[in-house]
Design an enzyme around this catalytic site. Structure first.
Site, mmCIF file in Angstrom:
data_model
loop_
_atom_site.group_PDB
_atom_site.id
_atom_site.type_symbol
_atom_site.label_atom_id
_atom_site.label_comp_id
_atom_site.label_asym_id
_atom_site.label_seq_id
_atom_site.Cartn_x
_atom_site.Cartn_y
_atom_site.Cartn_z
ATOM 1 N N ARG B 57 38.630 -4.023 9.914
ATOM 2 C CA ARG B 57 37.102 -3.984 9.988
ATOM 3 C C ARG B 57 36.563 -3.462 11.461
ATOM 4 O O ARG B 57 35.657 -2.855 11.509
ATOM 5 C CB ARG B 57 36.573 -5.479 9.860
ATOM 6 N N THR B 58 37.248 -3.761 12.500
ATOM 7 C CA THR B 58 36.635 -3.294 13.851
ATOM 8 C C THR B 58 36.717 -1.857 13.904
ATOM 9 O O THR B 58 35.931 -1.344 14.089
ATOM 10 C CB THR B 58 37.491 -4.249 15.046
ATOM 11 N N LYS B 88 57.426 3.607 24.156
ATOM 12 C CA LYS B 88 58.411 4.161 25.183
ATOM 13 C C LYS B 88 58.233 3.587 26.662
ATOM 14 O O LYS B 88 58.792 4.102 27.305
ATOM 15 C CB LYS B 88 58.373 5.673 25.193
ATOM 16 N N ARG B 110 41.606 -1.436 21.237
ATOM 17 C CA ARG B 110 42.196 -2.733 21.080
ATOM 18 C C ARG B 110 43.557 -2.906 21.744
ATOM 19 O O ARG B 110 44.556 -2.131 21.376
ATOM 20 C CB ARG B 110 42.392 -2.724 19.555
ATOM 21 N N HIS B 138 36.671 -10.631 22.531
ATOM 22 C CA HIS B 138 36.387 -9.679 21.606
ATOM 23 C C HIS B 138 34.697 -9.606 21.714
ATOM 24 O O HIS B 138 34.111 -10.061 20.726
ATOM 25 C CB HIS B 138 36.754 -9.967 20.244
#
Lengths: 309, 309, 309
Positions: B57-58, B88, B110, B138
């Site tokens: 959704r985000t 890495k 995110r 958030h």
């Protein structure tokens, strides 16, 4: 039926009339648009590619089809099971409801379980295209396969089709059987090892639609009569392990080619893992790396145009 | 503060004045643009979607928001931890520095650990939008939640909010508490099992901001008084396993609906895994699959417009 | 050779004349286009990003490069090994053949085994750009590295280059050696632990091209003479585990900086995991987070323009 196309969920939904009078002619038209480098008829339209399972060809051909029509892929995910909220347990129905609110014009959905496309369509007010749901169906593959047959052979009625390999798990052969059932005098040879035979539901469907079929386990026996060789792949990821595939009874190779008709064609939904030997690639009857791939883009352009304009 | 919005990092950064005089009106305007099918005010602007953790959704709502404003998502990655150089061992700071050199106009990030957004903002000369950082915050979810409340209830001052479920791991409720602390006469009921109670830092913040709150463990007791039900999900992937959720003390179902006010609304950041029963979906008070989703697109359009134009 | 550039497969394919008379001037021009915010010379062109291995920087810089030239990335996949039909066993050759049929103008390919780019080019009628193939080559990295050297030092002939770290697995140093072999009076110091020395094939190539080289295991000995420090990363994912990297013999830090020439530059293909200490970042000789990154976008714009227009 098909008066207005709302979703593409399963191969059975299409009538012979729709296929011949609407779908094939529009696909021919799309072929011309592709060769011109594209057009703008879907300009401003938004597509979501929502894939719960791996797929290179299907996702790429849909995204290219949208691009050739001037539309945009606004959101694309490759493996929703692992990477999206689905990993957190969200139901498919909620997901489709949410995606609808974002204002897409179409959602191309690959789901990892049979029946997912139907559930999605029920929850969606925008068109859902089933890009494969588990071992259920793959209707857009069947449409491209049928278009390829018609274009290469010039007809569909009366042909003899050999479906070969892991028929138990092959959703592409299942969907193709549903479409062939719409035509006349079709004969099918299912050539599969005992552990990977075509399921009863498809055989029942064919019986009801007057498609004659036989089952065998050696491709070489029927090869001289076949119009369409439809080879499939052992779906190891779905639990099948067919050692018999190694023995050559189910492999298309030079020997099979030698006995096959000049007018026959050799198809495969890809990817192949040895069921067709490399020597076959350069034979003019082999279409799995050429016309069959092209048909994938052309038919998907036609599907998007029908659903979106 | 907020004279010029540079990054969106945490919910605390926003003042009540900014929310009411700038953010809400602009979001209302974006609602109109969405309904018209979009505009071109961010034409030529470039967004990077850089996600270290799964999110359907985000990511989708930000990419759609950018599209509705005419901007481009030039690079998008779904799970940077696994698939990018981060695998890495590259540090976040180096990654953000590098992404900046490519010339994006905004980076939607995110991250999988608390504090990542702040580190990123320090390293970035282009706006960073925190699309969730671990169990930290958030903030764009909190903004869409607050906008939804204001739009549906017509006010924010004086409301009673029940926050329910796994409050220990829920970054959305944390961020929402920070925003609610900007308003007057807010009362909050934290309804959580003992093993998933709201953390002390948030309670301290609320005390300092004169937000009265109580804690309980049975939703049914407080339901008749509640204006906003904010249900959350058990975050199994963060180690919580709340068997108590199964008992019905924390589930929104028909029984809770019956006792709730007609004017209340039911919210959930999604995905849900049973905390709201399906019978609730069709109730007019349920906004988690409708207005709350819409607000996600509208508020993110507003955020992008503020940061980029 | 290089009269017409068809594919970018390996660093050896480029001549000094082509680099100096065509590639560097075009890259300079691209720098100007970037600073102006882009152009439309590749409008209507379609790129496929097909990555079998993780890469943030390489994929992002190619996708941004395409965008700055007005072209479109029509299909992008991050980890084809896991997410595409490759996971099902399809051969690279079939995959490239199929992708060609979709009508792309260029395919940027990161493959997970040495030699993949060459196989792909043989199967492709559209340009293939090797974005790294296993421990084989990474020619576009070498081109950006060489452009960075020329731009910062004003020359390539006569320089002393220290290549440091895990030289056994480093495809970037391998590709850079091939390019340096085209120039005059180059000297190279390979500074590596015994378990990670440069392979013999590169040393043979350098001998044939009159590049003098020495091998050592303490960076500090040679630092005062070096023009270009090219630091690399321990490739743990390829099986190397160099504990010696911890001892400081191979790390670029303040001590090395103090003894290095003012005119030297410090490069790293990134990501770094401690081989360059943070204090080095702000030194004006450090280019790994600035000019070297910028060169990645500019050179890839030049490569796309050459191949596509």
């Amino acid at each position: 039926m098909n008066a207005e196309l709302r979703h593409i969920i399963e191969a059975q939904q299409f009538s012979r009339e729709w296929l011949e009078n609407e779908f094939f002619p529009l696909t021919d038209e799309m072929r011309g648009i592709f060769k011109q480098g594209g057009c703008d008829i879907l300009s401003g339209k938004r597509m979501i590619s929502f894939f719960y399972e791996p797929s290179t060809r299907t996702r790429a051909s849909f995204e290219f089809a949208m691009d050739y029509l001037g539309g945009n892929v606004v959101f694309s995910t490759e493996n929703a099971t692992q990477f999206s909220s689905v990993a957190k347990g969200e139901t498919l129905r909620d997901t489709i409801t949410v995606l609808n609110r974002y204002g897409p014009d179409v959602i191309v959905l690959r789901y990892n379980e049979e029946g997912g496309a139907k559930i999605a369509a029920e929850a969606s007010s925008v068109p859902i295209i089933n890009a494969g749901d588990g071992s259920g169906q793959h209707p857009t593959q069947a449409l491209l396969d049928l278009y390829t047959i018609r274009r290469k052979l010039g007809r569909i009625d009366g042909i003899l089709v050999a479906m070969i390999g892991d028929l138990f798990n092959g959703r592409t052969v299942r969907s193709l059987c549903y479409l062939l059932g719409k035509f006349s005098d079709i004969r099918i040879c299912f050539i599969a090892p005992d552990e990977a035979k075509m399921k009863e539901d498809i055989k029942d469907y064919l019986r009801r639609h007057n498609v004659s079929f036989v089952e065998g386990n050696d491709l070489r026996v029927v090869a001289p009569e076949v119009d369409v060789f439809y080879q499939t792949r052992t779906q190891k990821e779905r639990g099948t392990n067919i050692s018999a595939m190694e023995t050559g009874l189910f492999v298309i190779n030079g020997e099979v080619l030698d006995s096959a008709k000049d007018s026959s064609i050799i198809m495969h939904p890809l990817p192949r893992v040895g069921e067709i030997t490399l020597e076959v690639d350069s034979d003019s009857r082999a279409v799995y790396l050429t016309d069959q791939i092209d048909s994938g883009v052309f038919t998907r352009m036609a599907e998007l145009k029908m659903l979106l304009s």
